[in-house]
Scaffold this motif. Structure first.
Motif, PDB file in Angstrom:
ATOM      1  N   PRO A 125       0.822  -1.205   0.000  1.00  0.00           N
ATOM      2  CA  PRO A 125       0.000   0.000   0.000  1.00  0.00           C
ATOM      3  C   PRO A 125       0.860   1.261   0.000  1.00  0.00           C
ATOM      4  N   VAL A 126       0.364   2.299  -0.620  1.00  0.00           N
ATOM      5  CA  VAL A 126       1.148   3.524  -0.818  1.00  0.00           C
ATOM      6  C   VAL A 126       1.727   4.046   0.493  1.00  0.00           C
ATOM      7  N   TRP A 127       0.887   4.156   1.533  1.00  0.00           N
ATOM      8  CA  TRP A 127       1.368   4.691   2.805  1.00  0.00           C
ATOM      9  C   TRP A 127       1.646   3.582   3.818  1.00  0.00           C
ATOM     10  N   GLY A 128       1.825   2.357   3.317  1.00  0.00           N
ATOM     11  CA  GLY A 128       2.224   1.251   4.183  1.00  0.00           C
ATOM     12  C   GLY A 128       1.085   0.408   4.692  1.00  0.00           C
ATOM     13  N   VAL A 129      -0.117   0.984   4.766  1.00  0.00           N
ATOM     14  CA  VAL A 129      -1.304   0.229   5.187  1.00  0.00           C
ATOM     15  C   VAL A 129      -2.457   0.604   4.267  1.00  0.00           C
ATOM     16  N   ALA A 130      -3.476  -0.232   4.219  1.00  0.00           N
ATOM     17  CA  ALA A 130      -4.648   0.069   3.398  1.00  0.00           C
ATOM     18  C   ALA A 130      -5.347   1.321   3.920  1.00  0.00           C
ATOM     19  N   SER A 131      -6.071   1.991   3.045  1.00  0.00           N
ATOM     20  CA  SER A 131      -6.691   3.264   3.407  1.00  0.00           C
ATOM     21  C   SER A 131      -7.597   3.136   4.627  1.00  0.00           C
ATOM     22  N   ALA A 132      -8.282   2.002   4.768  1.00  0.00           N
ATOM     23  CA  ALA A 132      -9.183   1.817   5.906  1.00  0.00           C
ATOM     24  C   ALA A 132      -8.438   1.747   7.233  1.00  0.00           C
ATOM     25  N   ALA A 133      -7.144   1.422   7.183  1.00  0.00           N
ATOM     26  CA  ALA A 133      -6.353   1.288   8.405  1.00  0.00           C
ATOM     27  C   ALA A 133      -5.503   2.521   8.704  1.00  0.00           C
ATOM     28  N   LEU A 134      -5.614   3.554   7.863  1.00  0.00           N
ATOM     29  CA  LEU A 134      -4.806   4.757   8.076  1.00  0.00           C
ATOM     30  C   LEU A 134      -5.200   5.461   9.371  1.00  0.00           C
ATOM     31  N   SER A 135      -4.195   5.984  10.035  1.00  0.00           N
ATOM     32  CA  SER A 135      -4.423   6.780  11.243  1.00  0.00           C
ATOM     33  C   SER A 135      -4.889   8.182  10.846  1.00  0.00           C
ATOM     34  N   HIS A 136      -5.678   8.778  11.708  1.00  0.00           N
ATOM     35  CA  HIS A 136      -6.087  10.169  11.490  1.00  0.00           C
ATOM     36  C   HIS A 136      -5.664  11.029  12.677  1.00  0.00           C
ATOM     37  N   ALA A 137      -4.482  10.704  13.208  1.00  0.00           N
ATOM     38  CA  ALA A 137      -3.926  11.507  14.290  1.00  0.00           C
ATOM     39  C   ALA A 137      -3.726  12.936  13.803  1.00  0.00           C
ATOM     40  N   PRO A 138      -4.056  13.933  14.600  1.00  0.00           N
ATOM     41  CA  PRO A 138      -3.975  15.317  14.153  1.00  0.00           C
ATOM     42  C   PRO A 138      -2.527  15.800  14.044  1.00  0.00           C
ATOM     43  N   SER A 139      -2.339  16.820  13.210  1.00  0.00           N
ATOM     44  CA  SER A 139      -1.041  17.486  13.129  1.00  0.00           C
ATOM     45  C   SER A 139      -0.986  18.553  14.212  1.00  0.00           C
ATOM     46  N   LEU A 140       0.120  18.596  14.934  1.00  0.00           N
ATOM     47  CA  LEU A 140       0.251  19.547  16.041  1.00  0.00           C
ATOM     48  C   LEU A 140       0.802  20.875  15.551  1.00  0.00           C
ATOM     49  N   PRO A 141       0.305  21.988  16.064  1.00  0.00           N
ATOM     50  CA  PRO A 141       0.836  23.297  15.667  1.00  0.00           C
ATOM     51  C   PRO A 141       2.234  23.518  16.235  1.00  0.00           C
ATOM     52  N   MET A 142       3.010  24.347  15.550  1.00  0.00           N
ATOM     53  CA  MET A 142       4.378  24.621  15.985  1.00  0.00           C
ATOM     54  C   MET A 142       4.411  25.264  17.371  1.00  0.00           C
ATOM     55  N   SER A 143       3.354  25.969  17.721  1.00  0.00           N
ATOM     56  CA  SER A 143       3.317  26.654  19.019  1.00  0.00           C
ATOM     57  C   SER A 143       3.433  25.682  20.184  1.00  0.00           C
ATOM     58  N   GLN A 144       3.175  24.384  19.937  1.00  0.00           N
ATOM     59  CA  GLN A 144       3.239  23.395  21.016  1.00  0.00           C
ATOM     60  C   GLN A 144       4.589  22.691  21.094  1.00  0.00           C
ATOM     61  N   ARG A 145       5.506  23.034  20.198  1.00  0.00           N
ATOM     62  CA  ARG A 145       6.833  22.407  20.258  1.00  0.00           C
ATOM     63  C   ARG A 145       7.495  22.714  21.591  1.00  0.00           C
ATOM     64  N   VAL A 146       8.089  21.708  22.216  1.00  0.00           N
ATOM     65  CA  VAL A 146       8.789  21.892  23.487  1.00  0.00           C
ATOM     66  C   VAL A 146      10.246  21.513  23.283  1.00  0.00           C
ATOM     67  N   GLY A 147      11.149  22.408  23.672  1.00  0.00           N
ATOM     68  CA  GLY A 147      12.575  22.139  23.546  1.00  0.00           C
ATOM     69  C   GLY A 147      13.384  23.337  23.978  1.00  0.00           C
ATOM     70  N   ALA A 148      14.693  23.228  23.796  1.00  0.00           N
ATOM     71  CA  ALA A 148      15.605  24.311  24.159  1.00  0.00           C
ATOM     72  C   ALA A 148      15.795  25.248  22.976  1.00  0.00           C
ATOM     73  N   TYR A 149      16.306  26.440  23.258  1.00  0.00           N
ATOM     74  CA  TYR A 149      16.472  27.464  22.226  1.00  0.00           C
ATOM     75  C   TYR A 149      17.805  28.182  22.373  1.00  0.00           C
ATOM     76  N   TYR A 150      18.321  28.598  21.216  1.00  0.00           N
ATOM     77  CA  TYR A 150      19.472  29.501  21.124  1.00  0.00           C
ATOM     78  C   TYR A 150      18.926  30.845  20.683  1.00  0.00           C
ATOM     79  N   LEU A 151      19.332  31.901  21.374  1.00  0.00           N
ATOM     80  CA  LEU A 151      18.873  33.245  21.061  1.00  0.00           C
ATOM     81  C   LEU A 151      20.079  34.171  21.006  1.00  0.00           C
ATOM     82  N   ARG A 152      20.307  34.795  19.823  1.00  0.00           N
ATOM     83  CA  ARG A 152      21.400  35.782  19.701  1.00  0.00           C
ATOM     84  C   ARG A 152      20.796  37.164  19.513  1.00  0.00           C
ATOM     85  N   LEU A 153      21.247  38.073  20.368  1.00  0.00           N
ATOM     86  CA  LEU A 153      20.761  39.446  20.333  1.00  0.00           C
ATOM     87  C   LEU A 153      21.911  40.390  20.015  1.00  0.00           C
ATOM     88  N   MET A 154      21.657  41.415  19.239  1.00  0.00           N
ATOM     89  CA  MET A 154      22.605  42.509  19.058  1.00  0.00           C
ATOM     90  C   MET A 154      22.062  43.677  19.875  1.00  0.00           C
TER      91      MET A 154
END
Length: 430
Positions: free
Chosen positions: A326-355
């Motif tokens: 199958p194109v996406w690895g499983v038949a269409s009836a077995a496809l997941s419909h898990a939602p896509s998460l917005p970038m605003s919910q990303r959790v992690g560390a950050y580098y910030l350079r200021l002038m």
């Protein structure tokens, strides 16, 4: 002798001509592995008279690519035209509607119309193959969809654009700025005259959308991918990243969480100890992580006539052998419909350079903006003093949510002493 597999190729640019060359030069090897000969018998392109470095004598010619799909002498259609609409889309739709397998190198078409095309292929009971659409000659599609099929994958990520990786490598190794590295990449043929699709991250994001669909068994969702490019990366940031133990890569990351699927394409700081940090130049890499297999790393050339043609012909060999999935690895009836998460919910560390203007109280204002948005500092770096002049200040943070960081940056950018837009790069622990 077993009947040869008759192939129609639409699009005779770098990839299409490469497919013709490979099938002729490696005919015996291909036939042995396919169980029968594979031969191109019909072609379509815009200019019949153009010299492509490969003979098309004796092949049936079609000015209209979609008409090639209805040639009764063509068993399988190869699409290397490119683009999300027009001749490429018309051809693929026509071939699938005619019940003919399709092999395509067109990641943009799959990222935008992949759900529709996969449904048609399934309804018609024919293969839609696209190994060449992601990472060129690296067998990333087969690895994720078939080789790792027994695993629950938690993350797939990669360096998916050789142009951007080459530019960032040159900036790091030679200390040059983005504009110079891009100009040199264009002169070498690594970047197009209009490099937007590459340097703005769109090409790589198309590929990430495909990998995410395969990894997590769901319909392709390009609209759910957060996309940033590398235009804002400076030589100074690359140098500072090295001092902090990181390298900057344009990285695509797809991750499964309890809340849904995170898909994002943007510059990242990755630890120099991670295998992906050492993938340089025009090379690509794909990393998959599964519950039983652990981490798998694939590296190789992500573009060019040879590597991409290699992937196209690998799909043709599967079709000749009758191997389908199958194109996406499983038949269409077995496809997941898990939602896509917005970038605003990303959790992690950050580098910030200021002038910032070097004067008393500036650092206190910056740290107050971070504190008020519940962001904890991991380190702060200021090199030298220049009272009354702009100096770089670098901050790295502990994990926080993207929305918190965005709010803090907006407040910092409004400070009178901050003279440039803050440079923010996400740190990936990997």
């Amino acid at each position: 002798m077993t009947k040869p597999l008759s192939v129609g190729v639409a699009g005779l640019g770098t990839v299409g001509a490469g497919v013709l060359t490979l099938l002729r030069d490696n005919a015996a090897t291909v036939a042995a592995r396919a169980g029968r000969p594979i031969a191109v018998t019909a072609v379509s392109a815009r200019d019949r008279m153009r010299d492509r470095g490969v003979s098309i004598a004796g092949l049936r010619w079609y000015d209209d690519a979609a008409a090639l799909a209805n040639d009764p002498g063509v068993d399988v259609v190869v699409e290397t035209i490119g683009g999300t609409e027009g001749p490429a889309a018309d051809l693929v739709r026509a071939a699938l509607a005619a019940g003919k397998p399709v092999v395509t190198a067109n990641k943009a078409l799959l990222a935008i119309h992949g759900a529709e095309l996969a449904a048609t292929a399934e309804a018609k009971g024919v293969a839609l193959c696209f190994e060449a659409a992601v990472a060129g000659g690296i067998p990333a599609i087969k690895a994720v969809r078939e080789g790792l099929a027994a695993n629950d994958l938690t993350r797939v990520m990669g360096i998916l654009n050789g142009t951007c990786n080459y530019i960032l490598t040159q900036m790091r190794e030679r200390g040059i700025e983005f504009a110079q590295a891009l100009s040199e990449a264009q002169k070498l043929g690594y970047a197009e005259a209009d490099p937007s699709f590459d340097v703005d991250g769109i090409d790589a994001a198309h590929k990430l959308a495909i990998l995410a669909a395969l990894a997590f068994g769901r319909p392709v969702d390009f609209a759910g991918v957060h996309v940033e490019g590398i235009r804002s990366i400076s030589a100074l940031d690359i140098k500072l990243a090295e001092e902090l133990g990181y390298r900057i890569k344009l990285l695509g990351i797809a991750r499964r969480t309890e809340a849904g699927i995170e898909t994002r394409m943007h510059p990242c700081m990755v630890p120099v100890s991670h295998p992906i940090a050492r993938v340089d130049g025009v090379f690509n890499a794909v990393v998959a992580e599964g519950d039983f297999v652990g981490r798998v790393v694939l590296e190789g050339r992500g573009a060019g006539a040879g590597p991409t043609a290699s992937a196209v012909v690998a799909d043709l060999i599967d079709i000749a052998r009758g191997r389908t999935t199958p194109v996406w690895g499983v038949a269409s009836a077995a496809l997941s419909h898990a939602p896509s998460l917005p970038m605003s919910q990303r959790v992690g560390a950050y580098y910030l350079r200021l002038m910032v203007v070097d004067r008393p109280g500036v650092i206190a204002d910056v740290t107050a903006a971070l504190r008020d948005n519940a962001i904890s500092l991991e380190s702060m770096l200021q090199r030298g003093r220049a009272p009354g002049e702009a100096v770089p200040v670098v901050v790295t943070t502990h994990d926080c949510e993207e929305s918190q960081m965005r709010a803090a940056i907006a407040r910092i950018e409004a400070l009178e002493a901050v003279v440039e837009k803050p440079a923010m790069i996400r740190i990936e622990a990997l």
